[in-house]
Design a protein around this motif. Structure first.
Motif, PDB file in Angstrom:
ATOM      1  N   GLU A   1     -18.878  -4.022 -19.139  1.00 44.30           N
ATOM      2  CA  GLU A   1     -20.040  -3.196 -18.776  1.00 44.30           C
ATOM      3  C   GLU A   1     -20.910  -3.005 -19.998  1.00 44.30           C
ATOM      4  OE1 GLU A   1     -19.506   0.706 -16.943  1.00 44.30           O
ATOM      5  OE2 GLU A   1     -17.931  -0.122 -15.664  1.00 44.30           O
TER       6      GLU A   1
ATOM      7  N   TYR B   1     -21.503   1.410 -24.254  1.00 43.14           N
ATOM      8  CA  TYR B   1     -22.814   2.022 -24.028  1.00 43.14           C
ATOM      9  C   TYR B   1     -23.469   2.485 -25.335  1.00 43.14           C
ATOM     10  CZ  TYR B   1     -22.100   1.528 -19.080  1.00 43.14           C
ATOM     11  OH  TYR B   1     -21.916   0.966 -17.846  1.00 43.14           O
TER      12      TYR B   1
ATOM     13  N   ASN C   1     -10.577   0.814 -14.392  1.00 44.44           N
ATOM     14  CA  ASN C   1     -11.816   1.059 -15.111  1.00 44.44           C
ATOM     15  C   ASN C   1     -11.719   2.366 -15.891  1.00 44.44           C
ATOM     16  OD1 ASN C   1     -14.813   0.576 -15.584  1.00 44.44           O
ATOM     17  ND2 ASN C   1     -14.791   2.675 -14.813  1.00 44.44           N
ATOM     18  N   GLU C   2     -11.952   2.287 -17.168  1.00 41.72           N
ATOM     19  CA  GLU C   2     -12.125   3.459 -18.025  1.00 41.72           C
ATOM     20  C   GLU C   2     -11.167   4.616 -17.735  1.00 41.72           C
ATOM     21  OE1 GLU C   2     -16.199   4.728 -18.206  1.00 41.72           O
ATOM     22  OE2 GLU C   2     -16.885   2.800 -18.974  1.00 41.72           O
TER      23      GLU C   2
ATOM     24  N   HIS D   1     -11.490   2.172  -9.731  1.00 39.07           N
ATOM     25  CA  HIS D   1     -12.685   2.643 -10.446  1.00 39.07           C
ATOM     26  C   HIS D   1     -12.952   4.089  -9.979  1.00 39.07           C
ATOM     27  CE1 HIS D   1     -16.540   1.210 -12.607  1.00 39.07           C
ATOM     28  NE2 HIS D   1     -16.666   2.516 -12.459  1.00 39.07           N
ATOM     29  N   TRP D   2     -11.960   4.957 -10.223  1.00 35.34           N
ATOM     30  CA  TRP D   2     -12.085   6.419 -10.127  1.00 35.34           C
ATOM     31  C   TRP D   2     -11.992   7.017  -8.726  1.00 35.34           C
ATOM     32  CZ3 TRP D   2     -16.851   7.292 -13.859  1.00 35.34           C
ATOM     33  CH2 TRP D   2     -16.533   6.791 -15.127  1.00 35.34           C
TER      34      TRP D   2
ATOM     35  N   PHE E   1     -29.473   2.529 -13.146  1.00 31.12           N
ATOM     36  CA  PHE E   1     -28.917   1.524 -14.064  1.00 31.12           C
ATOM     37  C   PHE E   1     -29.114   0.094 -13.558  1.00 31.12           C
ATOM     38  CE2 PHE E   1     -26.584   5.168 -15.736  1.00 31.12           C
ATOM     39  CZ  PHE E   1     -26.301   4.844 -17.053  1.00 31.12           C
TER      40      PHE E   1
ATOM     41  N   GLN F   1     -19.677   3.816  -5.849  1.00 29.73           N
ATOM     42  CA  GLN F   1     -21.070   3.975  -6.248  1.00 29.73           C
ATOM     43  C   GLN F   1     -22.049   3.201  -5.362  1.00 29.73           C
ATOM     44  OE1 GLN F   1     -19.786   3.288 -10.556  1.00 29.73           O
ATOM     45  NE2 GLN F   1     -21.587   4.561 -10.844  1.00 29.73           N
TER      46      GLN F   1
ATOM     47  N   TRP G   1     -29.089   8.757 -23.775  1.00 28.15           N
ATOM     48  CA  TRP G   1     -28.072   8.063 -24.571  1.00 28.15           C
ATOM     49  C   TRP G   1     -28.756   7.225 -25.646  1.00 28.15           C
ATOM     50  CZ3 TRP G   1     -24.299   5.760 -20.321  1.00 28.15           C
ATOM     51  CH2 TRP G   1     -23.776   6.830 -19.564  1.00 28.15           C
TER      52      TRP G   1
ATOM     53  N   TRP H   1     -24.045  -3.683 -16.535  1.00 31.69           N
ATOM     54  CA  TRP H   1     -23.968  -2.561 -15.603  1.00 31.69           C
ATOM     55  C   TRP H   1     -25.398  -2.126 -15.336  1.00 31.69           C
ATOM     56  CZ3 TRP H   1     -20.210  -0.520 -12.674  1.00 31.69           C
ATOM     57  CH2 TRP H   1     -20.586   0.603 -11.924  1.00 31.69           C
TER      58      TRP H   1
ATOM     59  N   GLU I   1     -24.690   7.610  -9.422  1.00 29.57           N
ATOM     60  CA  GLU I   1     -24.233   7.767 -10.807  1.00 29.57           C
ATOM     61  C   GLU I   1     -23.394   9.055 -10.924  1.00 29.57           C
ATOM     62  OE1 GLU I   1     -23.872   5.918 -13.380  1.00 29.57           O
ATOM     63  OE2 GLU I   1     -23.408   7.499 -14.791  1.00 29.57           O
ATOM     64  N   TRP I   2     -22.299   9.086 -10.183  1.00 32.53           N
ATOM     65  CA  TRP I   2     -21.299  10.138 -10.299  1.00 32.53           C
ATOM     66  C   TRP I   2     -21.939  11.534 -10.284  1.00 32.53           C
ATOM     67  CZ3 TRP I   2     -17.307   7.601  -8.797  1.00 32.53           C
ATOM     68  CH2 TRP I   2     -17.094   6.294  -9.212  1.00 32.53           C
TER      69      TRP I   2
HETATM   70  C1  BGC Z   1     -18.676   3.650 -15.563  1.00 37.14           C
HETATM   71  C2  BGC Z   1     -19.693   3.436 -14.465  1.00 37.14           C
HETATM   72  C3  BGC Z   1     -20.924   4.278 -14.738  1.00 37.14           C
HETATM   73  C4  BGC Z   1     -21.531   3.826 -16.037  1.00 37.14           C
HETATM   74  C5  BGC Z   1     -22.788   4.569 -16.443  1.00 37.14           C
HETATM   75  C6  BGC Z   1     -19.261   3.708 -16.949  1.00 37.14           C
HETATM   76  O1  BGC Z   1     -18.677   4.744 -17.649  1.00 37.14           O
HETATM   77  O2  BGC Z   1     -17.644   2.696 -15.478  1.00 37.14           O
HETATM   78  O3  BGC Z   1     -19.096   3.748 -13.241  1.00 37.14           O
HETATM   79  O4  BGC Z   1     -21.844   4.221 -13.710  1.00 37.14           O
HETATM   80  O5  BGC Z   1     -20.610   3.985 -17.077  1.00 37.14           O
HETATM   81  O6  BGC Z   1     -22.533   5.915 -16.654  1.00 37.14           O
END
Ligand code: BGC
Length: 437
Positions: free
Chosen positions: A352, A282, A158-159, A118-119, A408, A26, A323, A392, A399-400
């Protein structure tokens, strides 16, 4: 929202770890200095990233990391969570970058906390393939041998939930597969990779190991059995599927029967003791019975055939991403985890928490963070052993699948010039940390 906003923030215990998080893909850019990842392939396919952008340059952190370390030092954080890119480590001299970054962080008095995945999976790897887990552990050994003299705290993955769900079940993230429940082996192989990585890190002398799992409370849309059952199933998939194997050594709700390989033996590896448990929080999710139609939710399209539907949480503010902002969900999540896992739950670190808002005078982000820090303190006061909190993110970043449209960061990045400008929230967090000390 917390009703005590405006009152001084409560004090956290001495030694509480305050930090910020980022991830390699990222922010780093310098795609020409590493092997390709599944994300590069995904970004190259038209229509996959909403603004058509790629992470080839991103924040150019690879070339500007000294400036970013200075921003961390100015913020006064104890720790910086970043990720190591497996495809970069695979390329000649790739580890040199992390060597320099870790040196610079140590010199600035900021503790390095690397996440090992991390993905950004190398394109040559595939989580449907069990051998990827073993190769991940080999890569982890290489990184630990090189950085372990200065890095004390490590994060394996990560996740894995989002990487499984978004990347392999729904196709909204790389590698873009739409396997729905056939994606379950991806979860199992990542969990196995985590366990093997814990062993590899221990073999390299590491003593402070965790994982960063995304979790959130699941709220049933009503008391009707169809809604509560759908909500329980969602909780099973998003929370328990990734926490139970790690903390209890078992899969919940019969999901183990759907996993590949010698699941009993693998669970012994997966449940290797960890030193702390990282939670990315989140928002909660309100879930009801399926409605027989596609649902647009948080930038995603959920197919009609899922056995649940996601509903709007009414009466709360939302971020620019749409969100819901629910700080008390963090208290609920952490106290709920302690009830569910009891003394099997190691100390918790929030790895995060953050929100997407536009603008340099980001008062909404300050309100968000203020509310969540208070909510975290309430979890602590209720007896949850919370040891740290990471925002975060340090910087606005890629952002993916949303590209650069979601911001963010505590620090604004002007993408054409790559100029960094601290936002109001950066000053707020810095002053909050000073007051804590
Ligand atoms: C991820 C981050 C992402 C953030 C906001 C998390 O799910 O680890 O890479 O940027 O959320 O979407």
């Amino acid at each position: 929202m917390a009703t005590d906003a405006g009152d001084p923030l409560p004090r956290f215990p001495a030694g509480f770890l305050w930090g910020v998080s980022t991830s390699a893909h990222q922010i780093e850019g310098a795609a020409d200095r590493r092997d390709p990842s599944v994300w590069d392939a995904f970004e190259a396919a038209p229509g996959r990233v909403k603004d058509g952008s790629t992470a080839a340059v991103a924040c150019d952190h690879f070339h500007r990391h000294r400036e970013d370390v200075a921003l961390l030092a100015g913020l006064g954080v104890d720790a910086y969570r970043f990720s190591v890119s497996w495809p970069r480590v695979n390329s000649p001299g790739g580890l040199d970058f992390y060597d320099r970054l870790v040196d610079d962080l140590c010199a600035a008095g900021v503790r390095p906390v690397p996440t090992l995945f991390h993905w950004d999976l190398p394109v040559t790897e595939d989580w449907l393939d069990r051998d990827t887990a073993a190769r991940f552990a080999e890569y982890v050994s290489v990184v630990a041998d090189r950085l372990g003299d200065r890095v004390r705290k490590w994060i394996t993955l990560n996740e894995p939930a989002e990487h499984t769900l978004l990347g392999h079940a729904l196709g909204a993230h790389a590698p873009g597969r739409k396997l729905l429940f056939d994606a379950l082996p991806v979860a199992h192989h990542q969990l196995l990779a985590h366990g093997l990585a814990v062993r590899a890190l221990r073999a390299a002398g590491a003593g402070d190991i965790g994982i960063a799992n995304s979790h959130g409370p699941t709220w049933p849309a009503s008391d009707e059995p169809a809604d509560t059952e759908a909500a329980d199933f969602y909780d099973l998939l998003l929370n328990r599927l990734f926490a139970d194997p790690l903390l209890l050594g078992e899969y919940p709700g019969g999901l183990g029967d759907l996993m590949p390989g010698d699941v009993e033996a693998d669970l012994k590896v997966i449940a290797e003791p960890i030193d702390w448990y990282g939670v990315n929080y989140y928002a909660p999710t309100r879930v009801g019975a399926p409605q027989g139609a596609e649902i647009e939710f948080g930038g995603l399209t959920l197919p009609a055939e899922l056995p649940f539907s996601v509903r709007e949480i009414e009466g709360v503010p939302v971020t620019d991403f749409g969100w819901p902002v629910v700080p008390e969900g963090l208290t609920e999540l952490l106290t709920g985890f302690r009830e569910r896992y009891g003394d099997r739950l190691p100390p918790v670190v929030v790895t995060e928490n953050g929100c997407s808002y536009e603008g340099l005078d980001d008062q909404d982000r300050i309100t968000f963070l203020d509310g969540h820090v208070r909510a975290l303190h309430r979890a602590l006061a209720a007896g949850v052993d919370v040891r740290g909190y990471f925002v975060w993110s340090l910087l606005d970043n890629f952002e993916w699948a949303e590209g650069y449209q979601r911001r963010f960061g505590l620090v604004h990045v002007d993408y054409p010039t790559l100029k960094r400008t601290p936002k109001a929230s950066y000053a707020w967090f810095r002053d909050m940390l000073r007051a804590q000390r």
